[in-house]
Design a protein around this motif. Structure first.
Motif, PDB file in Angstrom:
ATOM      1  N   ALA A   1      28.549 -22.742  -8.752  1.00 24.63           N
ATOM      2  CA  ALA A   1      29.066 -24.052  -9.128  1.00 24.63           C
ATOM      3  C   ALA A   1      29.647 -24.815  -7.951  1.00 24.63           C
ATOM      4  CB  ALA A   1      30.147 -23.887 -10.206  1.00 24.63           C
ATOM      5  N   HIS A   2      29.403 -24.343  -6.721  1.00 21.71           N
ATOM      6  CA  HIS A   2      29.933 -25.053  -5.558  1.00 21.71           C
ATOM      7  C   HIS A   2      29.462 -26.506  -5.588  1.00 21.71           C
ATOM      8  CE1 HIS A   2      31.575 -25.227  -1.435  1.00 21.71           C
ATOM      9  NE2 HIS A   2      30.641 -26.144  -1.260  1.00 21.71           N
ATOM     10  N   PRO A   3      30.369 -27.464  -5.412  1.00 19.39           N
ATOM     11  CA  PRO A   3      29.994 -28.880  -5.567  1.00 19.39           C
ATOM     12  C   PRO A   3      29.042 -29.357  -4.485  1.00 19.39           C
ATOM     13  CG  PRO A   3      32.225 -28.682  -4.687  1.00 19.39           C
ATOM     14  CD  PRO A   3      31.799 -27.290  -5.082  1.00 19.39           C
ATOM     15  N   LEU A   4      28.164 -30.262  -4.877  1.00 14.63           N
ATOM     16  CA  LEU A   4      27.294 -30.942  -3.930  1.00 14.63           C
ATOM     17  C   LEU A   4      27.974 -32.213  -3.456  1.00 14.63           C
ATOM     18  CD1 LEU A   4      23.800 -30.650  -5.664  1.00 14.63           C
ATOM     19  CD2 LEU A   4      24.775 -29.159  -3.914  1.00 14.63           C
ATOM     20  N   ALA A   5      27.677 -32.602  -2.220  1.00 15.32           N
ATOM     21  CA  ALA A   5      28.179 -33.860  -1.711  1.00 15.32           C
ATOM     22  C   ALA A   5      27.370 -35.007  -2.308  1.00 15.32           C
ATOM     23  CB  ALA A   5      28.091 -33.875  -0.185  1.00 15.32           C
ATOM     24  N   ASN A   6      27.803 -36.229  -2.068  1.00 15.66           N
ATOM     25  CA  ASN A   6      27.033 -37.384  -2.504  1.00 15.66           C
ATOM     26  C   ASN A   6      25.660 -37.358  -1.845  1.00 15.66           C
ATOM     27  OD1 ASN A   6      29.130 -38.416  -4.080  1.00 15.66           O
ATOM     28  ND2 ASN A   6      30.006 -39.537  -2.369  1.00 15.66           N
ATOM     29  N   PRO A   7      24.622 -37.951  -2.468  1.00 19.69           N
ATOM     30  CA  PRO A   7      23.279 -37.933  -1.883  1.00 19.69           C
ATOM     31  C   PRO A   7      23.278 -38.432  -0.444  1.00 19.69           C
ATOM     32  CG  PRO A   7      23.205 -38.782  -4.117  1.00 19.69           C
ATOM     33  CD  PRO A   7      24.667 -38.622  -3.780  1.00 19.69           C
ATOM     34  N   GLY A   8      22.634 -37.661   0.432  1.00 21.09           N
ATOM     35  CA  GLY A   8      22.580 -38.021   1.844  1.00 21.09           C
ATOM     36  C   GLY A   8      23.695 -37.427   2.675  1.00 21.09           C
ATOM     37  N   TYR A   9      24.678 -36.821   2.014  1.00 18.09           N
ATOM     38  CA  TYR A   9      25.810 -36.235   2.712  1.00 18.09           C
ATOM     39  C   TYR A   9      25.719 -34.705   2.591  1.00 18.09           C
ATOM     40  CZ  TYR A   9      27.855 -40.911   2.776  1.00 18.09           C
ATOM     41  OH  TYR A   9      28.082 -42.254   2.996  1.00 18.09           O
TER      42      TYR A   9
ATOM     43  N   ALA B   1      25.103 -19.683   3.052  1.00 20.60           N
ATOM     44  CA  ALA B   1      24.580 -19.411   1.717  1.00 20.60           C
ATOM     45  C   ALA B   1      24.570 -20.637   0.813  1.00 20.60           C
ATOM     46  CB  ALA B   1      25.403 -18.296   1.051  1.00 20.60           C
ATOM     47  N   LEU B   2      25.210 -21.725   1.243  1.00 20.85           N
ATOM     48  CA  LEU B   2      25.250 -22.927   0.417  1.00 20.85           C
ATOM     49  C   LEU B   2      23.894 -23.617   0.404  1.00 20.85           C
ATOM     50  CD1 LEU B   2      28.662 -24.510   1.504  1.00 20.85           C
ATOM     51  CD2 LEU B   2      28.147 -23.366  -0.665  1.00 20.85           C
ATOM     52  N   PRO B   3      23.575 -24.329  -0.675  1.00 19.80           N
ATOM     53  CA  PRO B   3      22.312 -25.081  -0.726  1.00 19.80           C
ATOM     54  C   PRO B   3      22.403 -26.341   0.119  1.00 19.80           C
ATOM     55  CG  PRO B   3      23.608 -25.541  -2.684  1.00 19.80           C
ATOM     56  CD  PRO B   3      24.362 -24.470  -1.924  1.00 19.80           C
ATOM     57  N   GLU B   4      21.253 -26.963   0.359  1.00 17.73           N
ATOM     58  CA  GLU B   4      21.243 -28.256   1.027  1.00 17.73           C
ATOM     59  C   GLU B   4      22.111 -29.241   0.237  1.00 17.73           C
ATOM     60  OE1 GLU B   4      19.090 -29.683   3.902  1.00 17.73           O
ATOM     61  OE2 GLU B   4      19.705 -27.633   4.312  1.00 17.73           O
ATOM     62  N   GLN B   5      22.861 -30.067   0.957  1.00 18.93           N
ATOM     63  CA  GLN B   5      23.776 -31.066   0.411  1.00 18.93           C
ATOM     64  C   GLN B   5      25.021 -30.451  -0.205  1.00 18.93           C
ATOM     65  OE1 GLN B   5      21.995 -34.179  -1.964  1.00 18.93           O
ATOM     66  NE2 GLN B   5      20.172 -34.282  -0.673  1.00 18.93           N
ATOM     67  N   GLY B   6      25.227 -29.133  -0.028  1.00 17.85           N
ATOM     68  CA  GLY B   6      26.489 -28.559  -0.452  1.00 17.85           C
ATOM     69  C   GLY B   6      27.643 -29.168   0.338  1.00 17.85           C
ATOM     70  N   ALA B   7      28.744 -29.431  -0.335  1.00 11.32           N
ATOM     71  CA  ALA B   7      29.897 -30.047   0.330  1.00 11.32           C
ATOM     72  C   ALA B   7      30.537 -29.041   1.280  1.00 11.32           C
ATOM     73  CB  ALA B   7      30.914 -30.525  -0.709  1.00 11.32           C
ATOM     74  N   ILE B   8      30.679 -29.410   2.548  1.00 12.52           N
ATOM     75  CA  ILE B   8      31.269 -28.487   3.525  1.00 12.52           C
ATOM     76  C   ILE B   8      32.400 -29.166   4.307  1.00 12.52           C
ATOM     77  CG2 ILE B   8      29.306 -26.930   3.757  1.00 12.52           C
ATOM     78  CD1 ILE B   8      28.404 -28.422   6.192  1.00 12.52           C
ATOM     79  N   ASP B   9      33.110 -30.058   3.646  1.00  9.19           N
ATOM     80  CA  ASP B   9      34.328 -30.583   4.242  1.00  9.19           C
ATOM     81  C   ASP B   9      35.436 -29.542   4.089  1.00  9.19           C
ATOM     82  OD1 ASP B   9      36.103 -31.593   1.649  1.00  9.19           O
ATOM     83  OD2 ASP B   9      33.939 -31.658   1.322  1.00  9.19           O
ATOM     84  N   ALA B  10      36.469 -29.648   4.917  1.00  8.99           N
ATOM     85  CA  ALA B  10      37.514 -28.625   4.950  1.00  8.99           C
ATOM     86  C   ALA B  10      38.220 -28.481   3.600  1.00  8.99           C
ATOM     87  CB  ALA B  10      38.532 -28.954   6.042  1.00  8.99           C
ATOM     88  N   LYS B  11      38.472 -29.577   2.925  1.00 10.61           N
ATOM     89  CA  LYS B  11      39.186 -29.524   1.649  1.00 10.61           C
ATOM     90  C   LYS B  11      38.382 -28.757   0.597  1.00 10.61           C
ATOM     91  CE  LYS B  11      41.450 -32.498  -1.767  1.00 10.61           C
ATOM     92  NZ  LYS B  11      41.772 -33.914  -2.132  1.00 10.61           N
ATOM     93  N   THR B  12      37.077 -29.059   0.499  1.00 10.95           N
ATOM     94  CA  THR B  12      36.238 -28.382  -0.491  1.00 10.95           C
ATOM     95  C   THR B  12      36.085 -26.906  -0.167  1.00 10.95           C
ATOM     96  OG1 THR B  12      35.017 -30.428  -0.928  1.00 10.95           O
ATOM     97  CG2 THR B  12      33.970 -28.356  -1.589  1.00 10.95           C
ATOM     98  N   LEU B  13      35.859 -26.592   1.107  1.00  4.53           N
ATOM     99  CA  LEU B  13      35.688 -25.192   1.499  1.00  4.53           C
ATOM    100  C   LEU B  13      36.959 -24.384   1.266  1.00  4.53           C
ATOM    101  CD1 LEU B  13      33.632 -25.602   4.801  1.00  4.53           C
ATOM    102  CD2 LEU B  13      32.803 -24.727   2.605  1.00  4.53           C
ATOM    103  N   ALA B  14      38.113 -24.998   1.480  1.00  3.62           N
ATOM    104  CA  ALA B  14      39.372 -24.284   1.245  1.00  3.62           C
ATOM    105  C   ALA B  14      39.537 -23.918  -0.229  1.00  3.62           C
ATOM    106  CB  ALA B  14      40.546 -25.136   1.722  1.00  3.62           C
ATOM    107  N   LYS B  15      39.083 -24.784  -1.116  1.00  2.00           N
ATOM    108  CA  LYS B  15      39.184 -24.515  -2.553  1.00  2.00           C
ATOM    109  C   LYS B  15      38.135 -23.522  -3.034  1.00  2.00           C
ATOM    110  CE  LYS B  15      41.131 -28.986  -3.999  1.00  2.00           C
ATOM    111  NZ  LYS B  15      40.904 -30.205  -4.831  1.00  2.00           N
ATOM    112  N   ALA B  16      37.011 -23.442  -2.293  1.00  3.43           N
ATOM    113  CA  ALA B  16      35.858 -22.683  -2.789  1.00  3.43           C
ATOM    114  C   ALA B  16      35.896 -21.202  -2.442  1.00  3.43           C
ATOM    115  CB  ALA B  16      34.567 -23.300  -2.246  1.00  3.43           C
TER     116      ALA B  16
END
Length: 264
Positions: A14-22, A54-69
């Motif tokens: 369920a790791h969040p995806l970023a907005n399209p293109g991000y 291991a994240l899919p393409e367009q997976g959110a990899i900003d510091a805030k999201t990664l810290a929560k994940a």
């Protein structure tokens, strides 16, 4: 903490995806993931590298999201680990000036984060971000067919935009039209932007779409005066992985600005 095997640091489905293109974007010639793929990294960066990989393409990899994940590191530690991954050659953040939108004719900056399982040096990243995707390095010398610049650029479009993946036959069919385009405007970055910008959500026939774009977006013949004018301002800028300060790749060795490198 049992984090020595970075491959075990797997994200939730369920790791969040970023907005399209991000979000996360892969790079070519990654090679298979091995148990020692990130063994050269410090422990914290090694753990996060396995997680990001291991994240899919367009997976959110900003510091805030990664810290929560993931359960081990907070936001400050994740930011430090991202800086380590950037300095080691695994990650680069960039911003690109988009093509004018069909709905309002305006341009905007879009932001990408490129990830490489293989550690790359600054020269490789500079070439990649300028549209010159390096060829794969074969483990053993193998005979290769010599292709034109036009053929190679067409083949590389699928690396930047999966919706434009072409077959060898497609590339050969479009080669002459692409060669004419490049003869009028040799900048590889402008070619890539013209072919990939403003795509529809679904591309049913990449070859047909590119044939239309190669015809309709064909640059005019340059006059001598036009050839002597200064080059346009860059449409792609790297960003400091830590503070987001933009600059050309040569000004951000390791993907970090001078202030962030000195502070680290």
């Amino acid at each position: 903490m049992a984090v020595e095997n970075s491959i075990s640091a797997l994200p939730s489905p369920a790791h969040p995806l970023a907005n399209p293109g991000y979000g996360k974007r892969g790079t070519p010639d990654q090679g298979p993931l091995r148990r020692d793929s990130f063994a050269h990294l410090p422990l914290r960066a090694r753990y996060l590298a396995g997680f990001i990989d291991a994240l899919p393409e367009q997976g959110a990899i900003d510091a805030k999201t990664l810290a929560k994940a993931q359960p081990l590191y907070g936001q400050a530690a994740v930011r430090s680990a991202l800086n380590e991954l950037s300095a080691a050659g695994h990650l680069r953040r960039v911003r690109r000036l988009s093509e004018p939108g069909a709905e309002n004719g305006t341009t905007r900056w879009v932001f990408h984060t490129y990830w490489s399982r293989v550690a790359r040096d600054d020269e490789w990243w500079a070439r990649f971000l300028d549209g010159d995707v390096p060829e794969a390095e074969a483990e053993e010398p193998q005979p290769q067919k010599v292709h034109s610049d036009a053929y190679r650029r067409l083949a590389q479009l699928g690396l930047r935009e999966p919706r434009l993946t072409l077959s060898a036959t497609d590339c050969a069919t479009l080669e002459a039209a692409a060669a004419e385009w490049i003869a009028r405007e040799p900048d590889p970055q402008l070619f890539t932007q013209a072919m990939t910008g403003g795509l529809p959500a679904t591309v049913h026939s990449p070859r047909a779409l590119l044939a239309v774009r190669l015809r309709d977006k064909l640059p005019p013949q340059r006059t001598r005066a036009a050839r002597d004018t200064p080059p346009p301002a860059p449409r792609t800028l790297m960003e400091c992985t830590d503070c987001g300060r933009p600059g050309r790749p040569e000004a951000l060795p390791g993907g970090l600005c001078r202030g962030c490198r000195d502070r680290g």
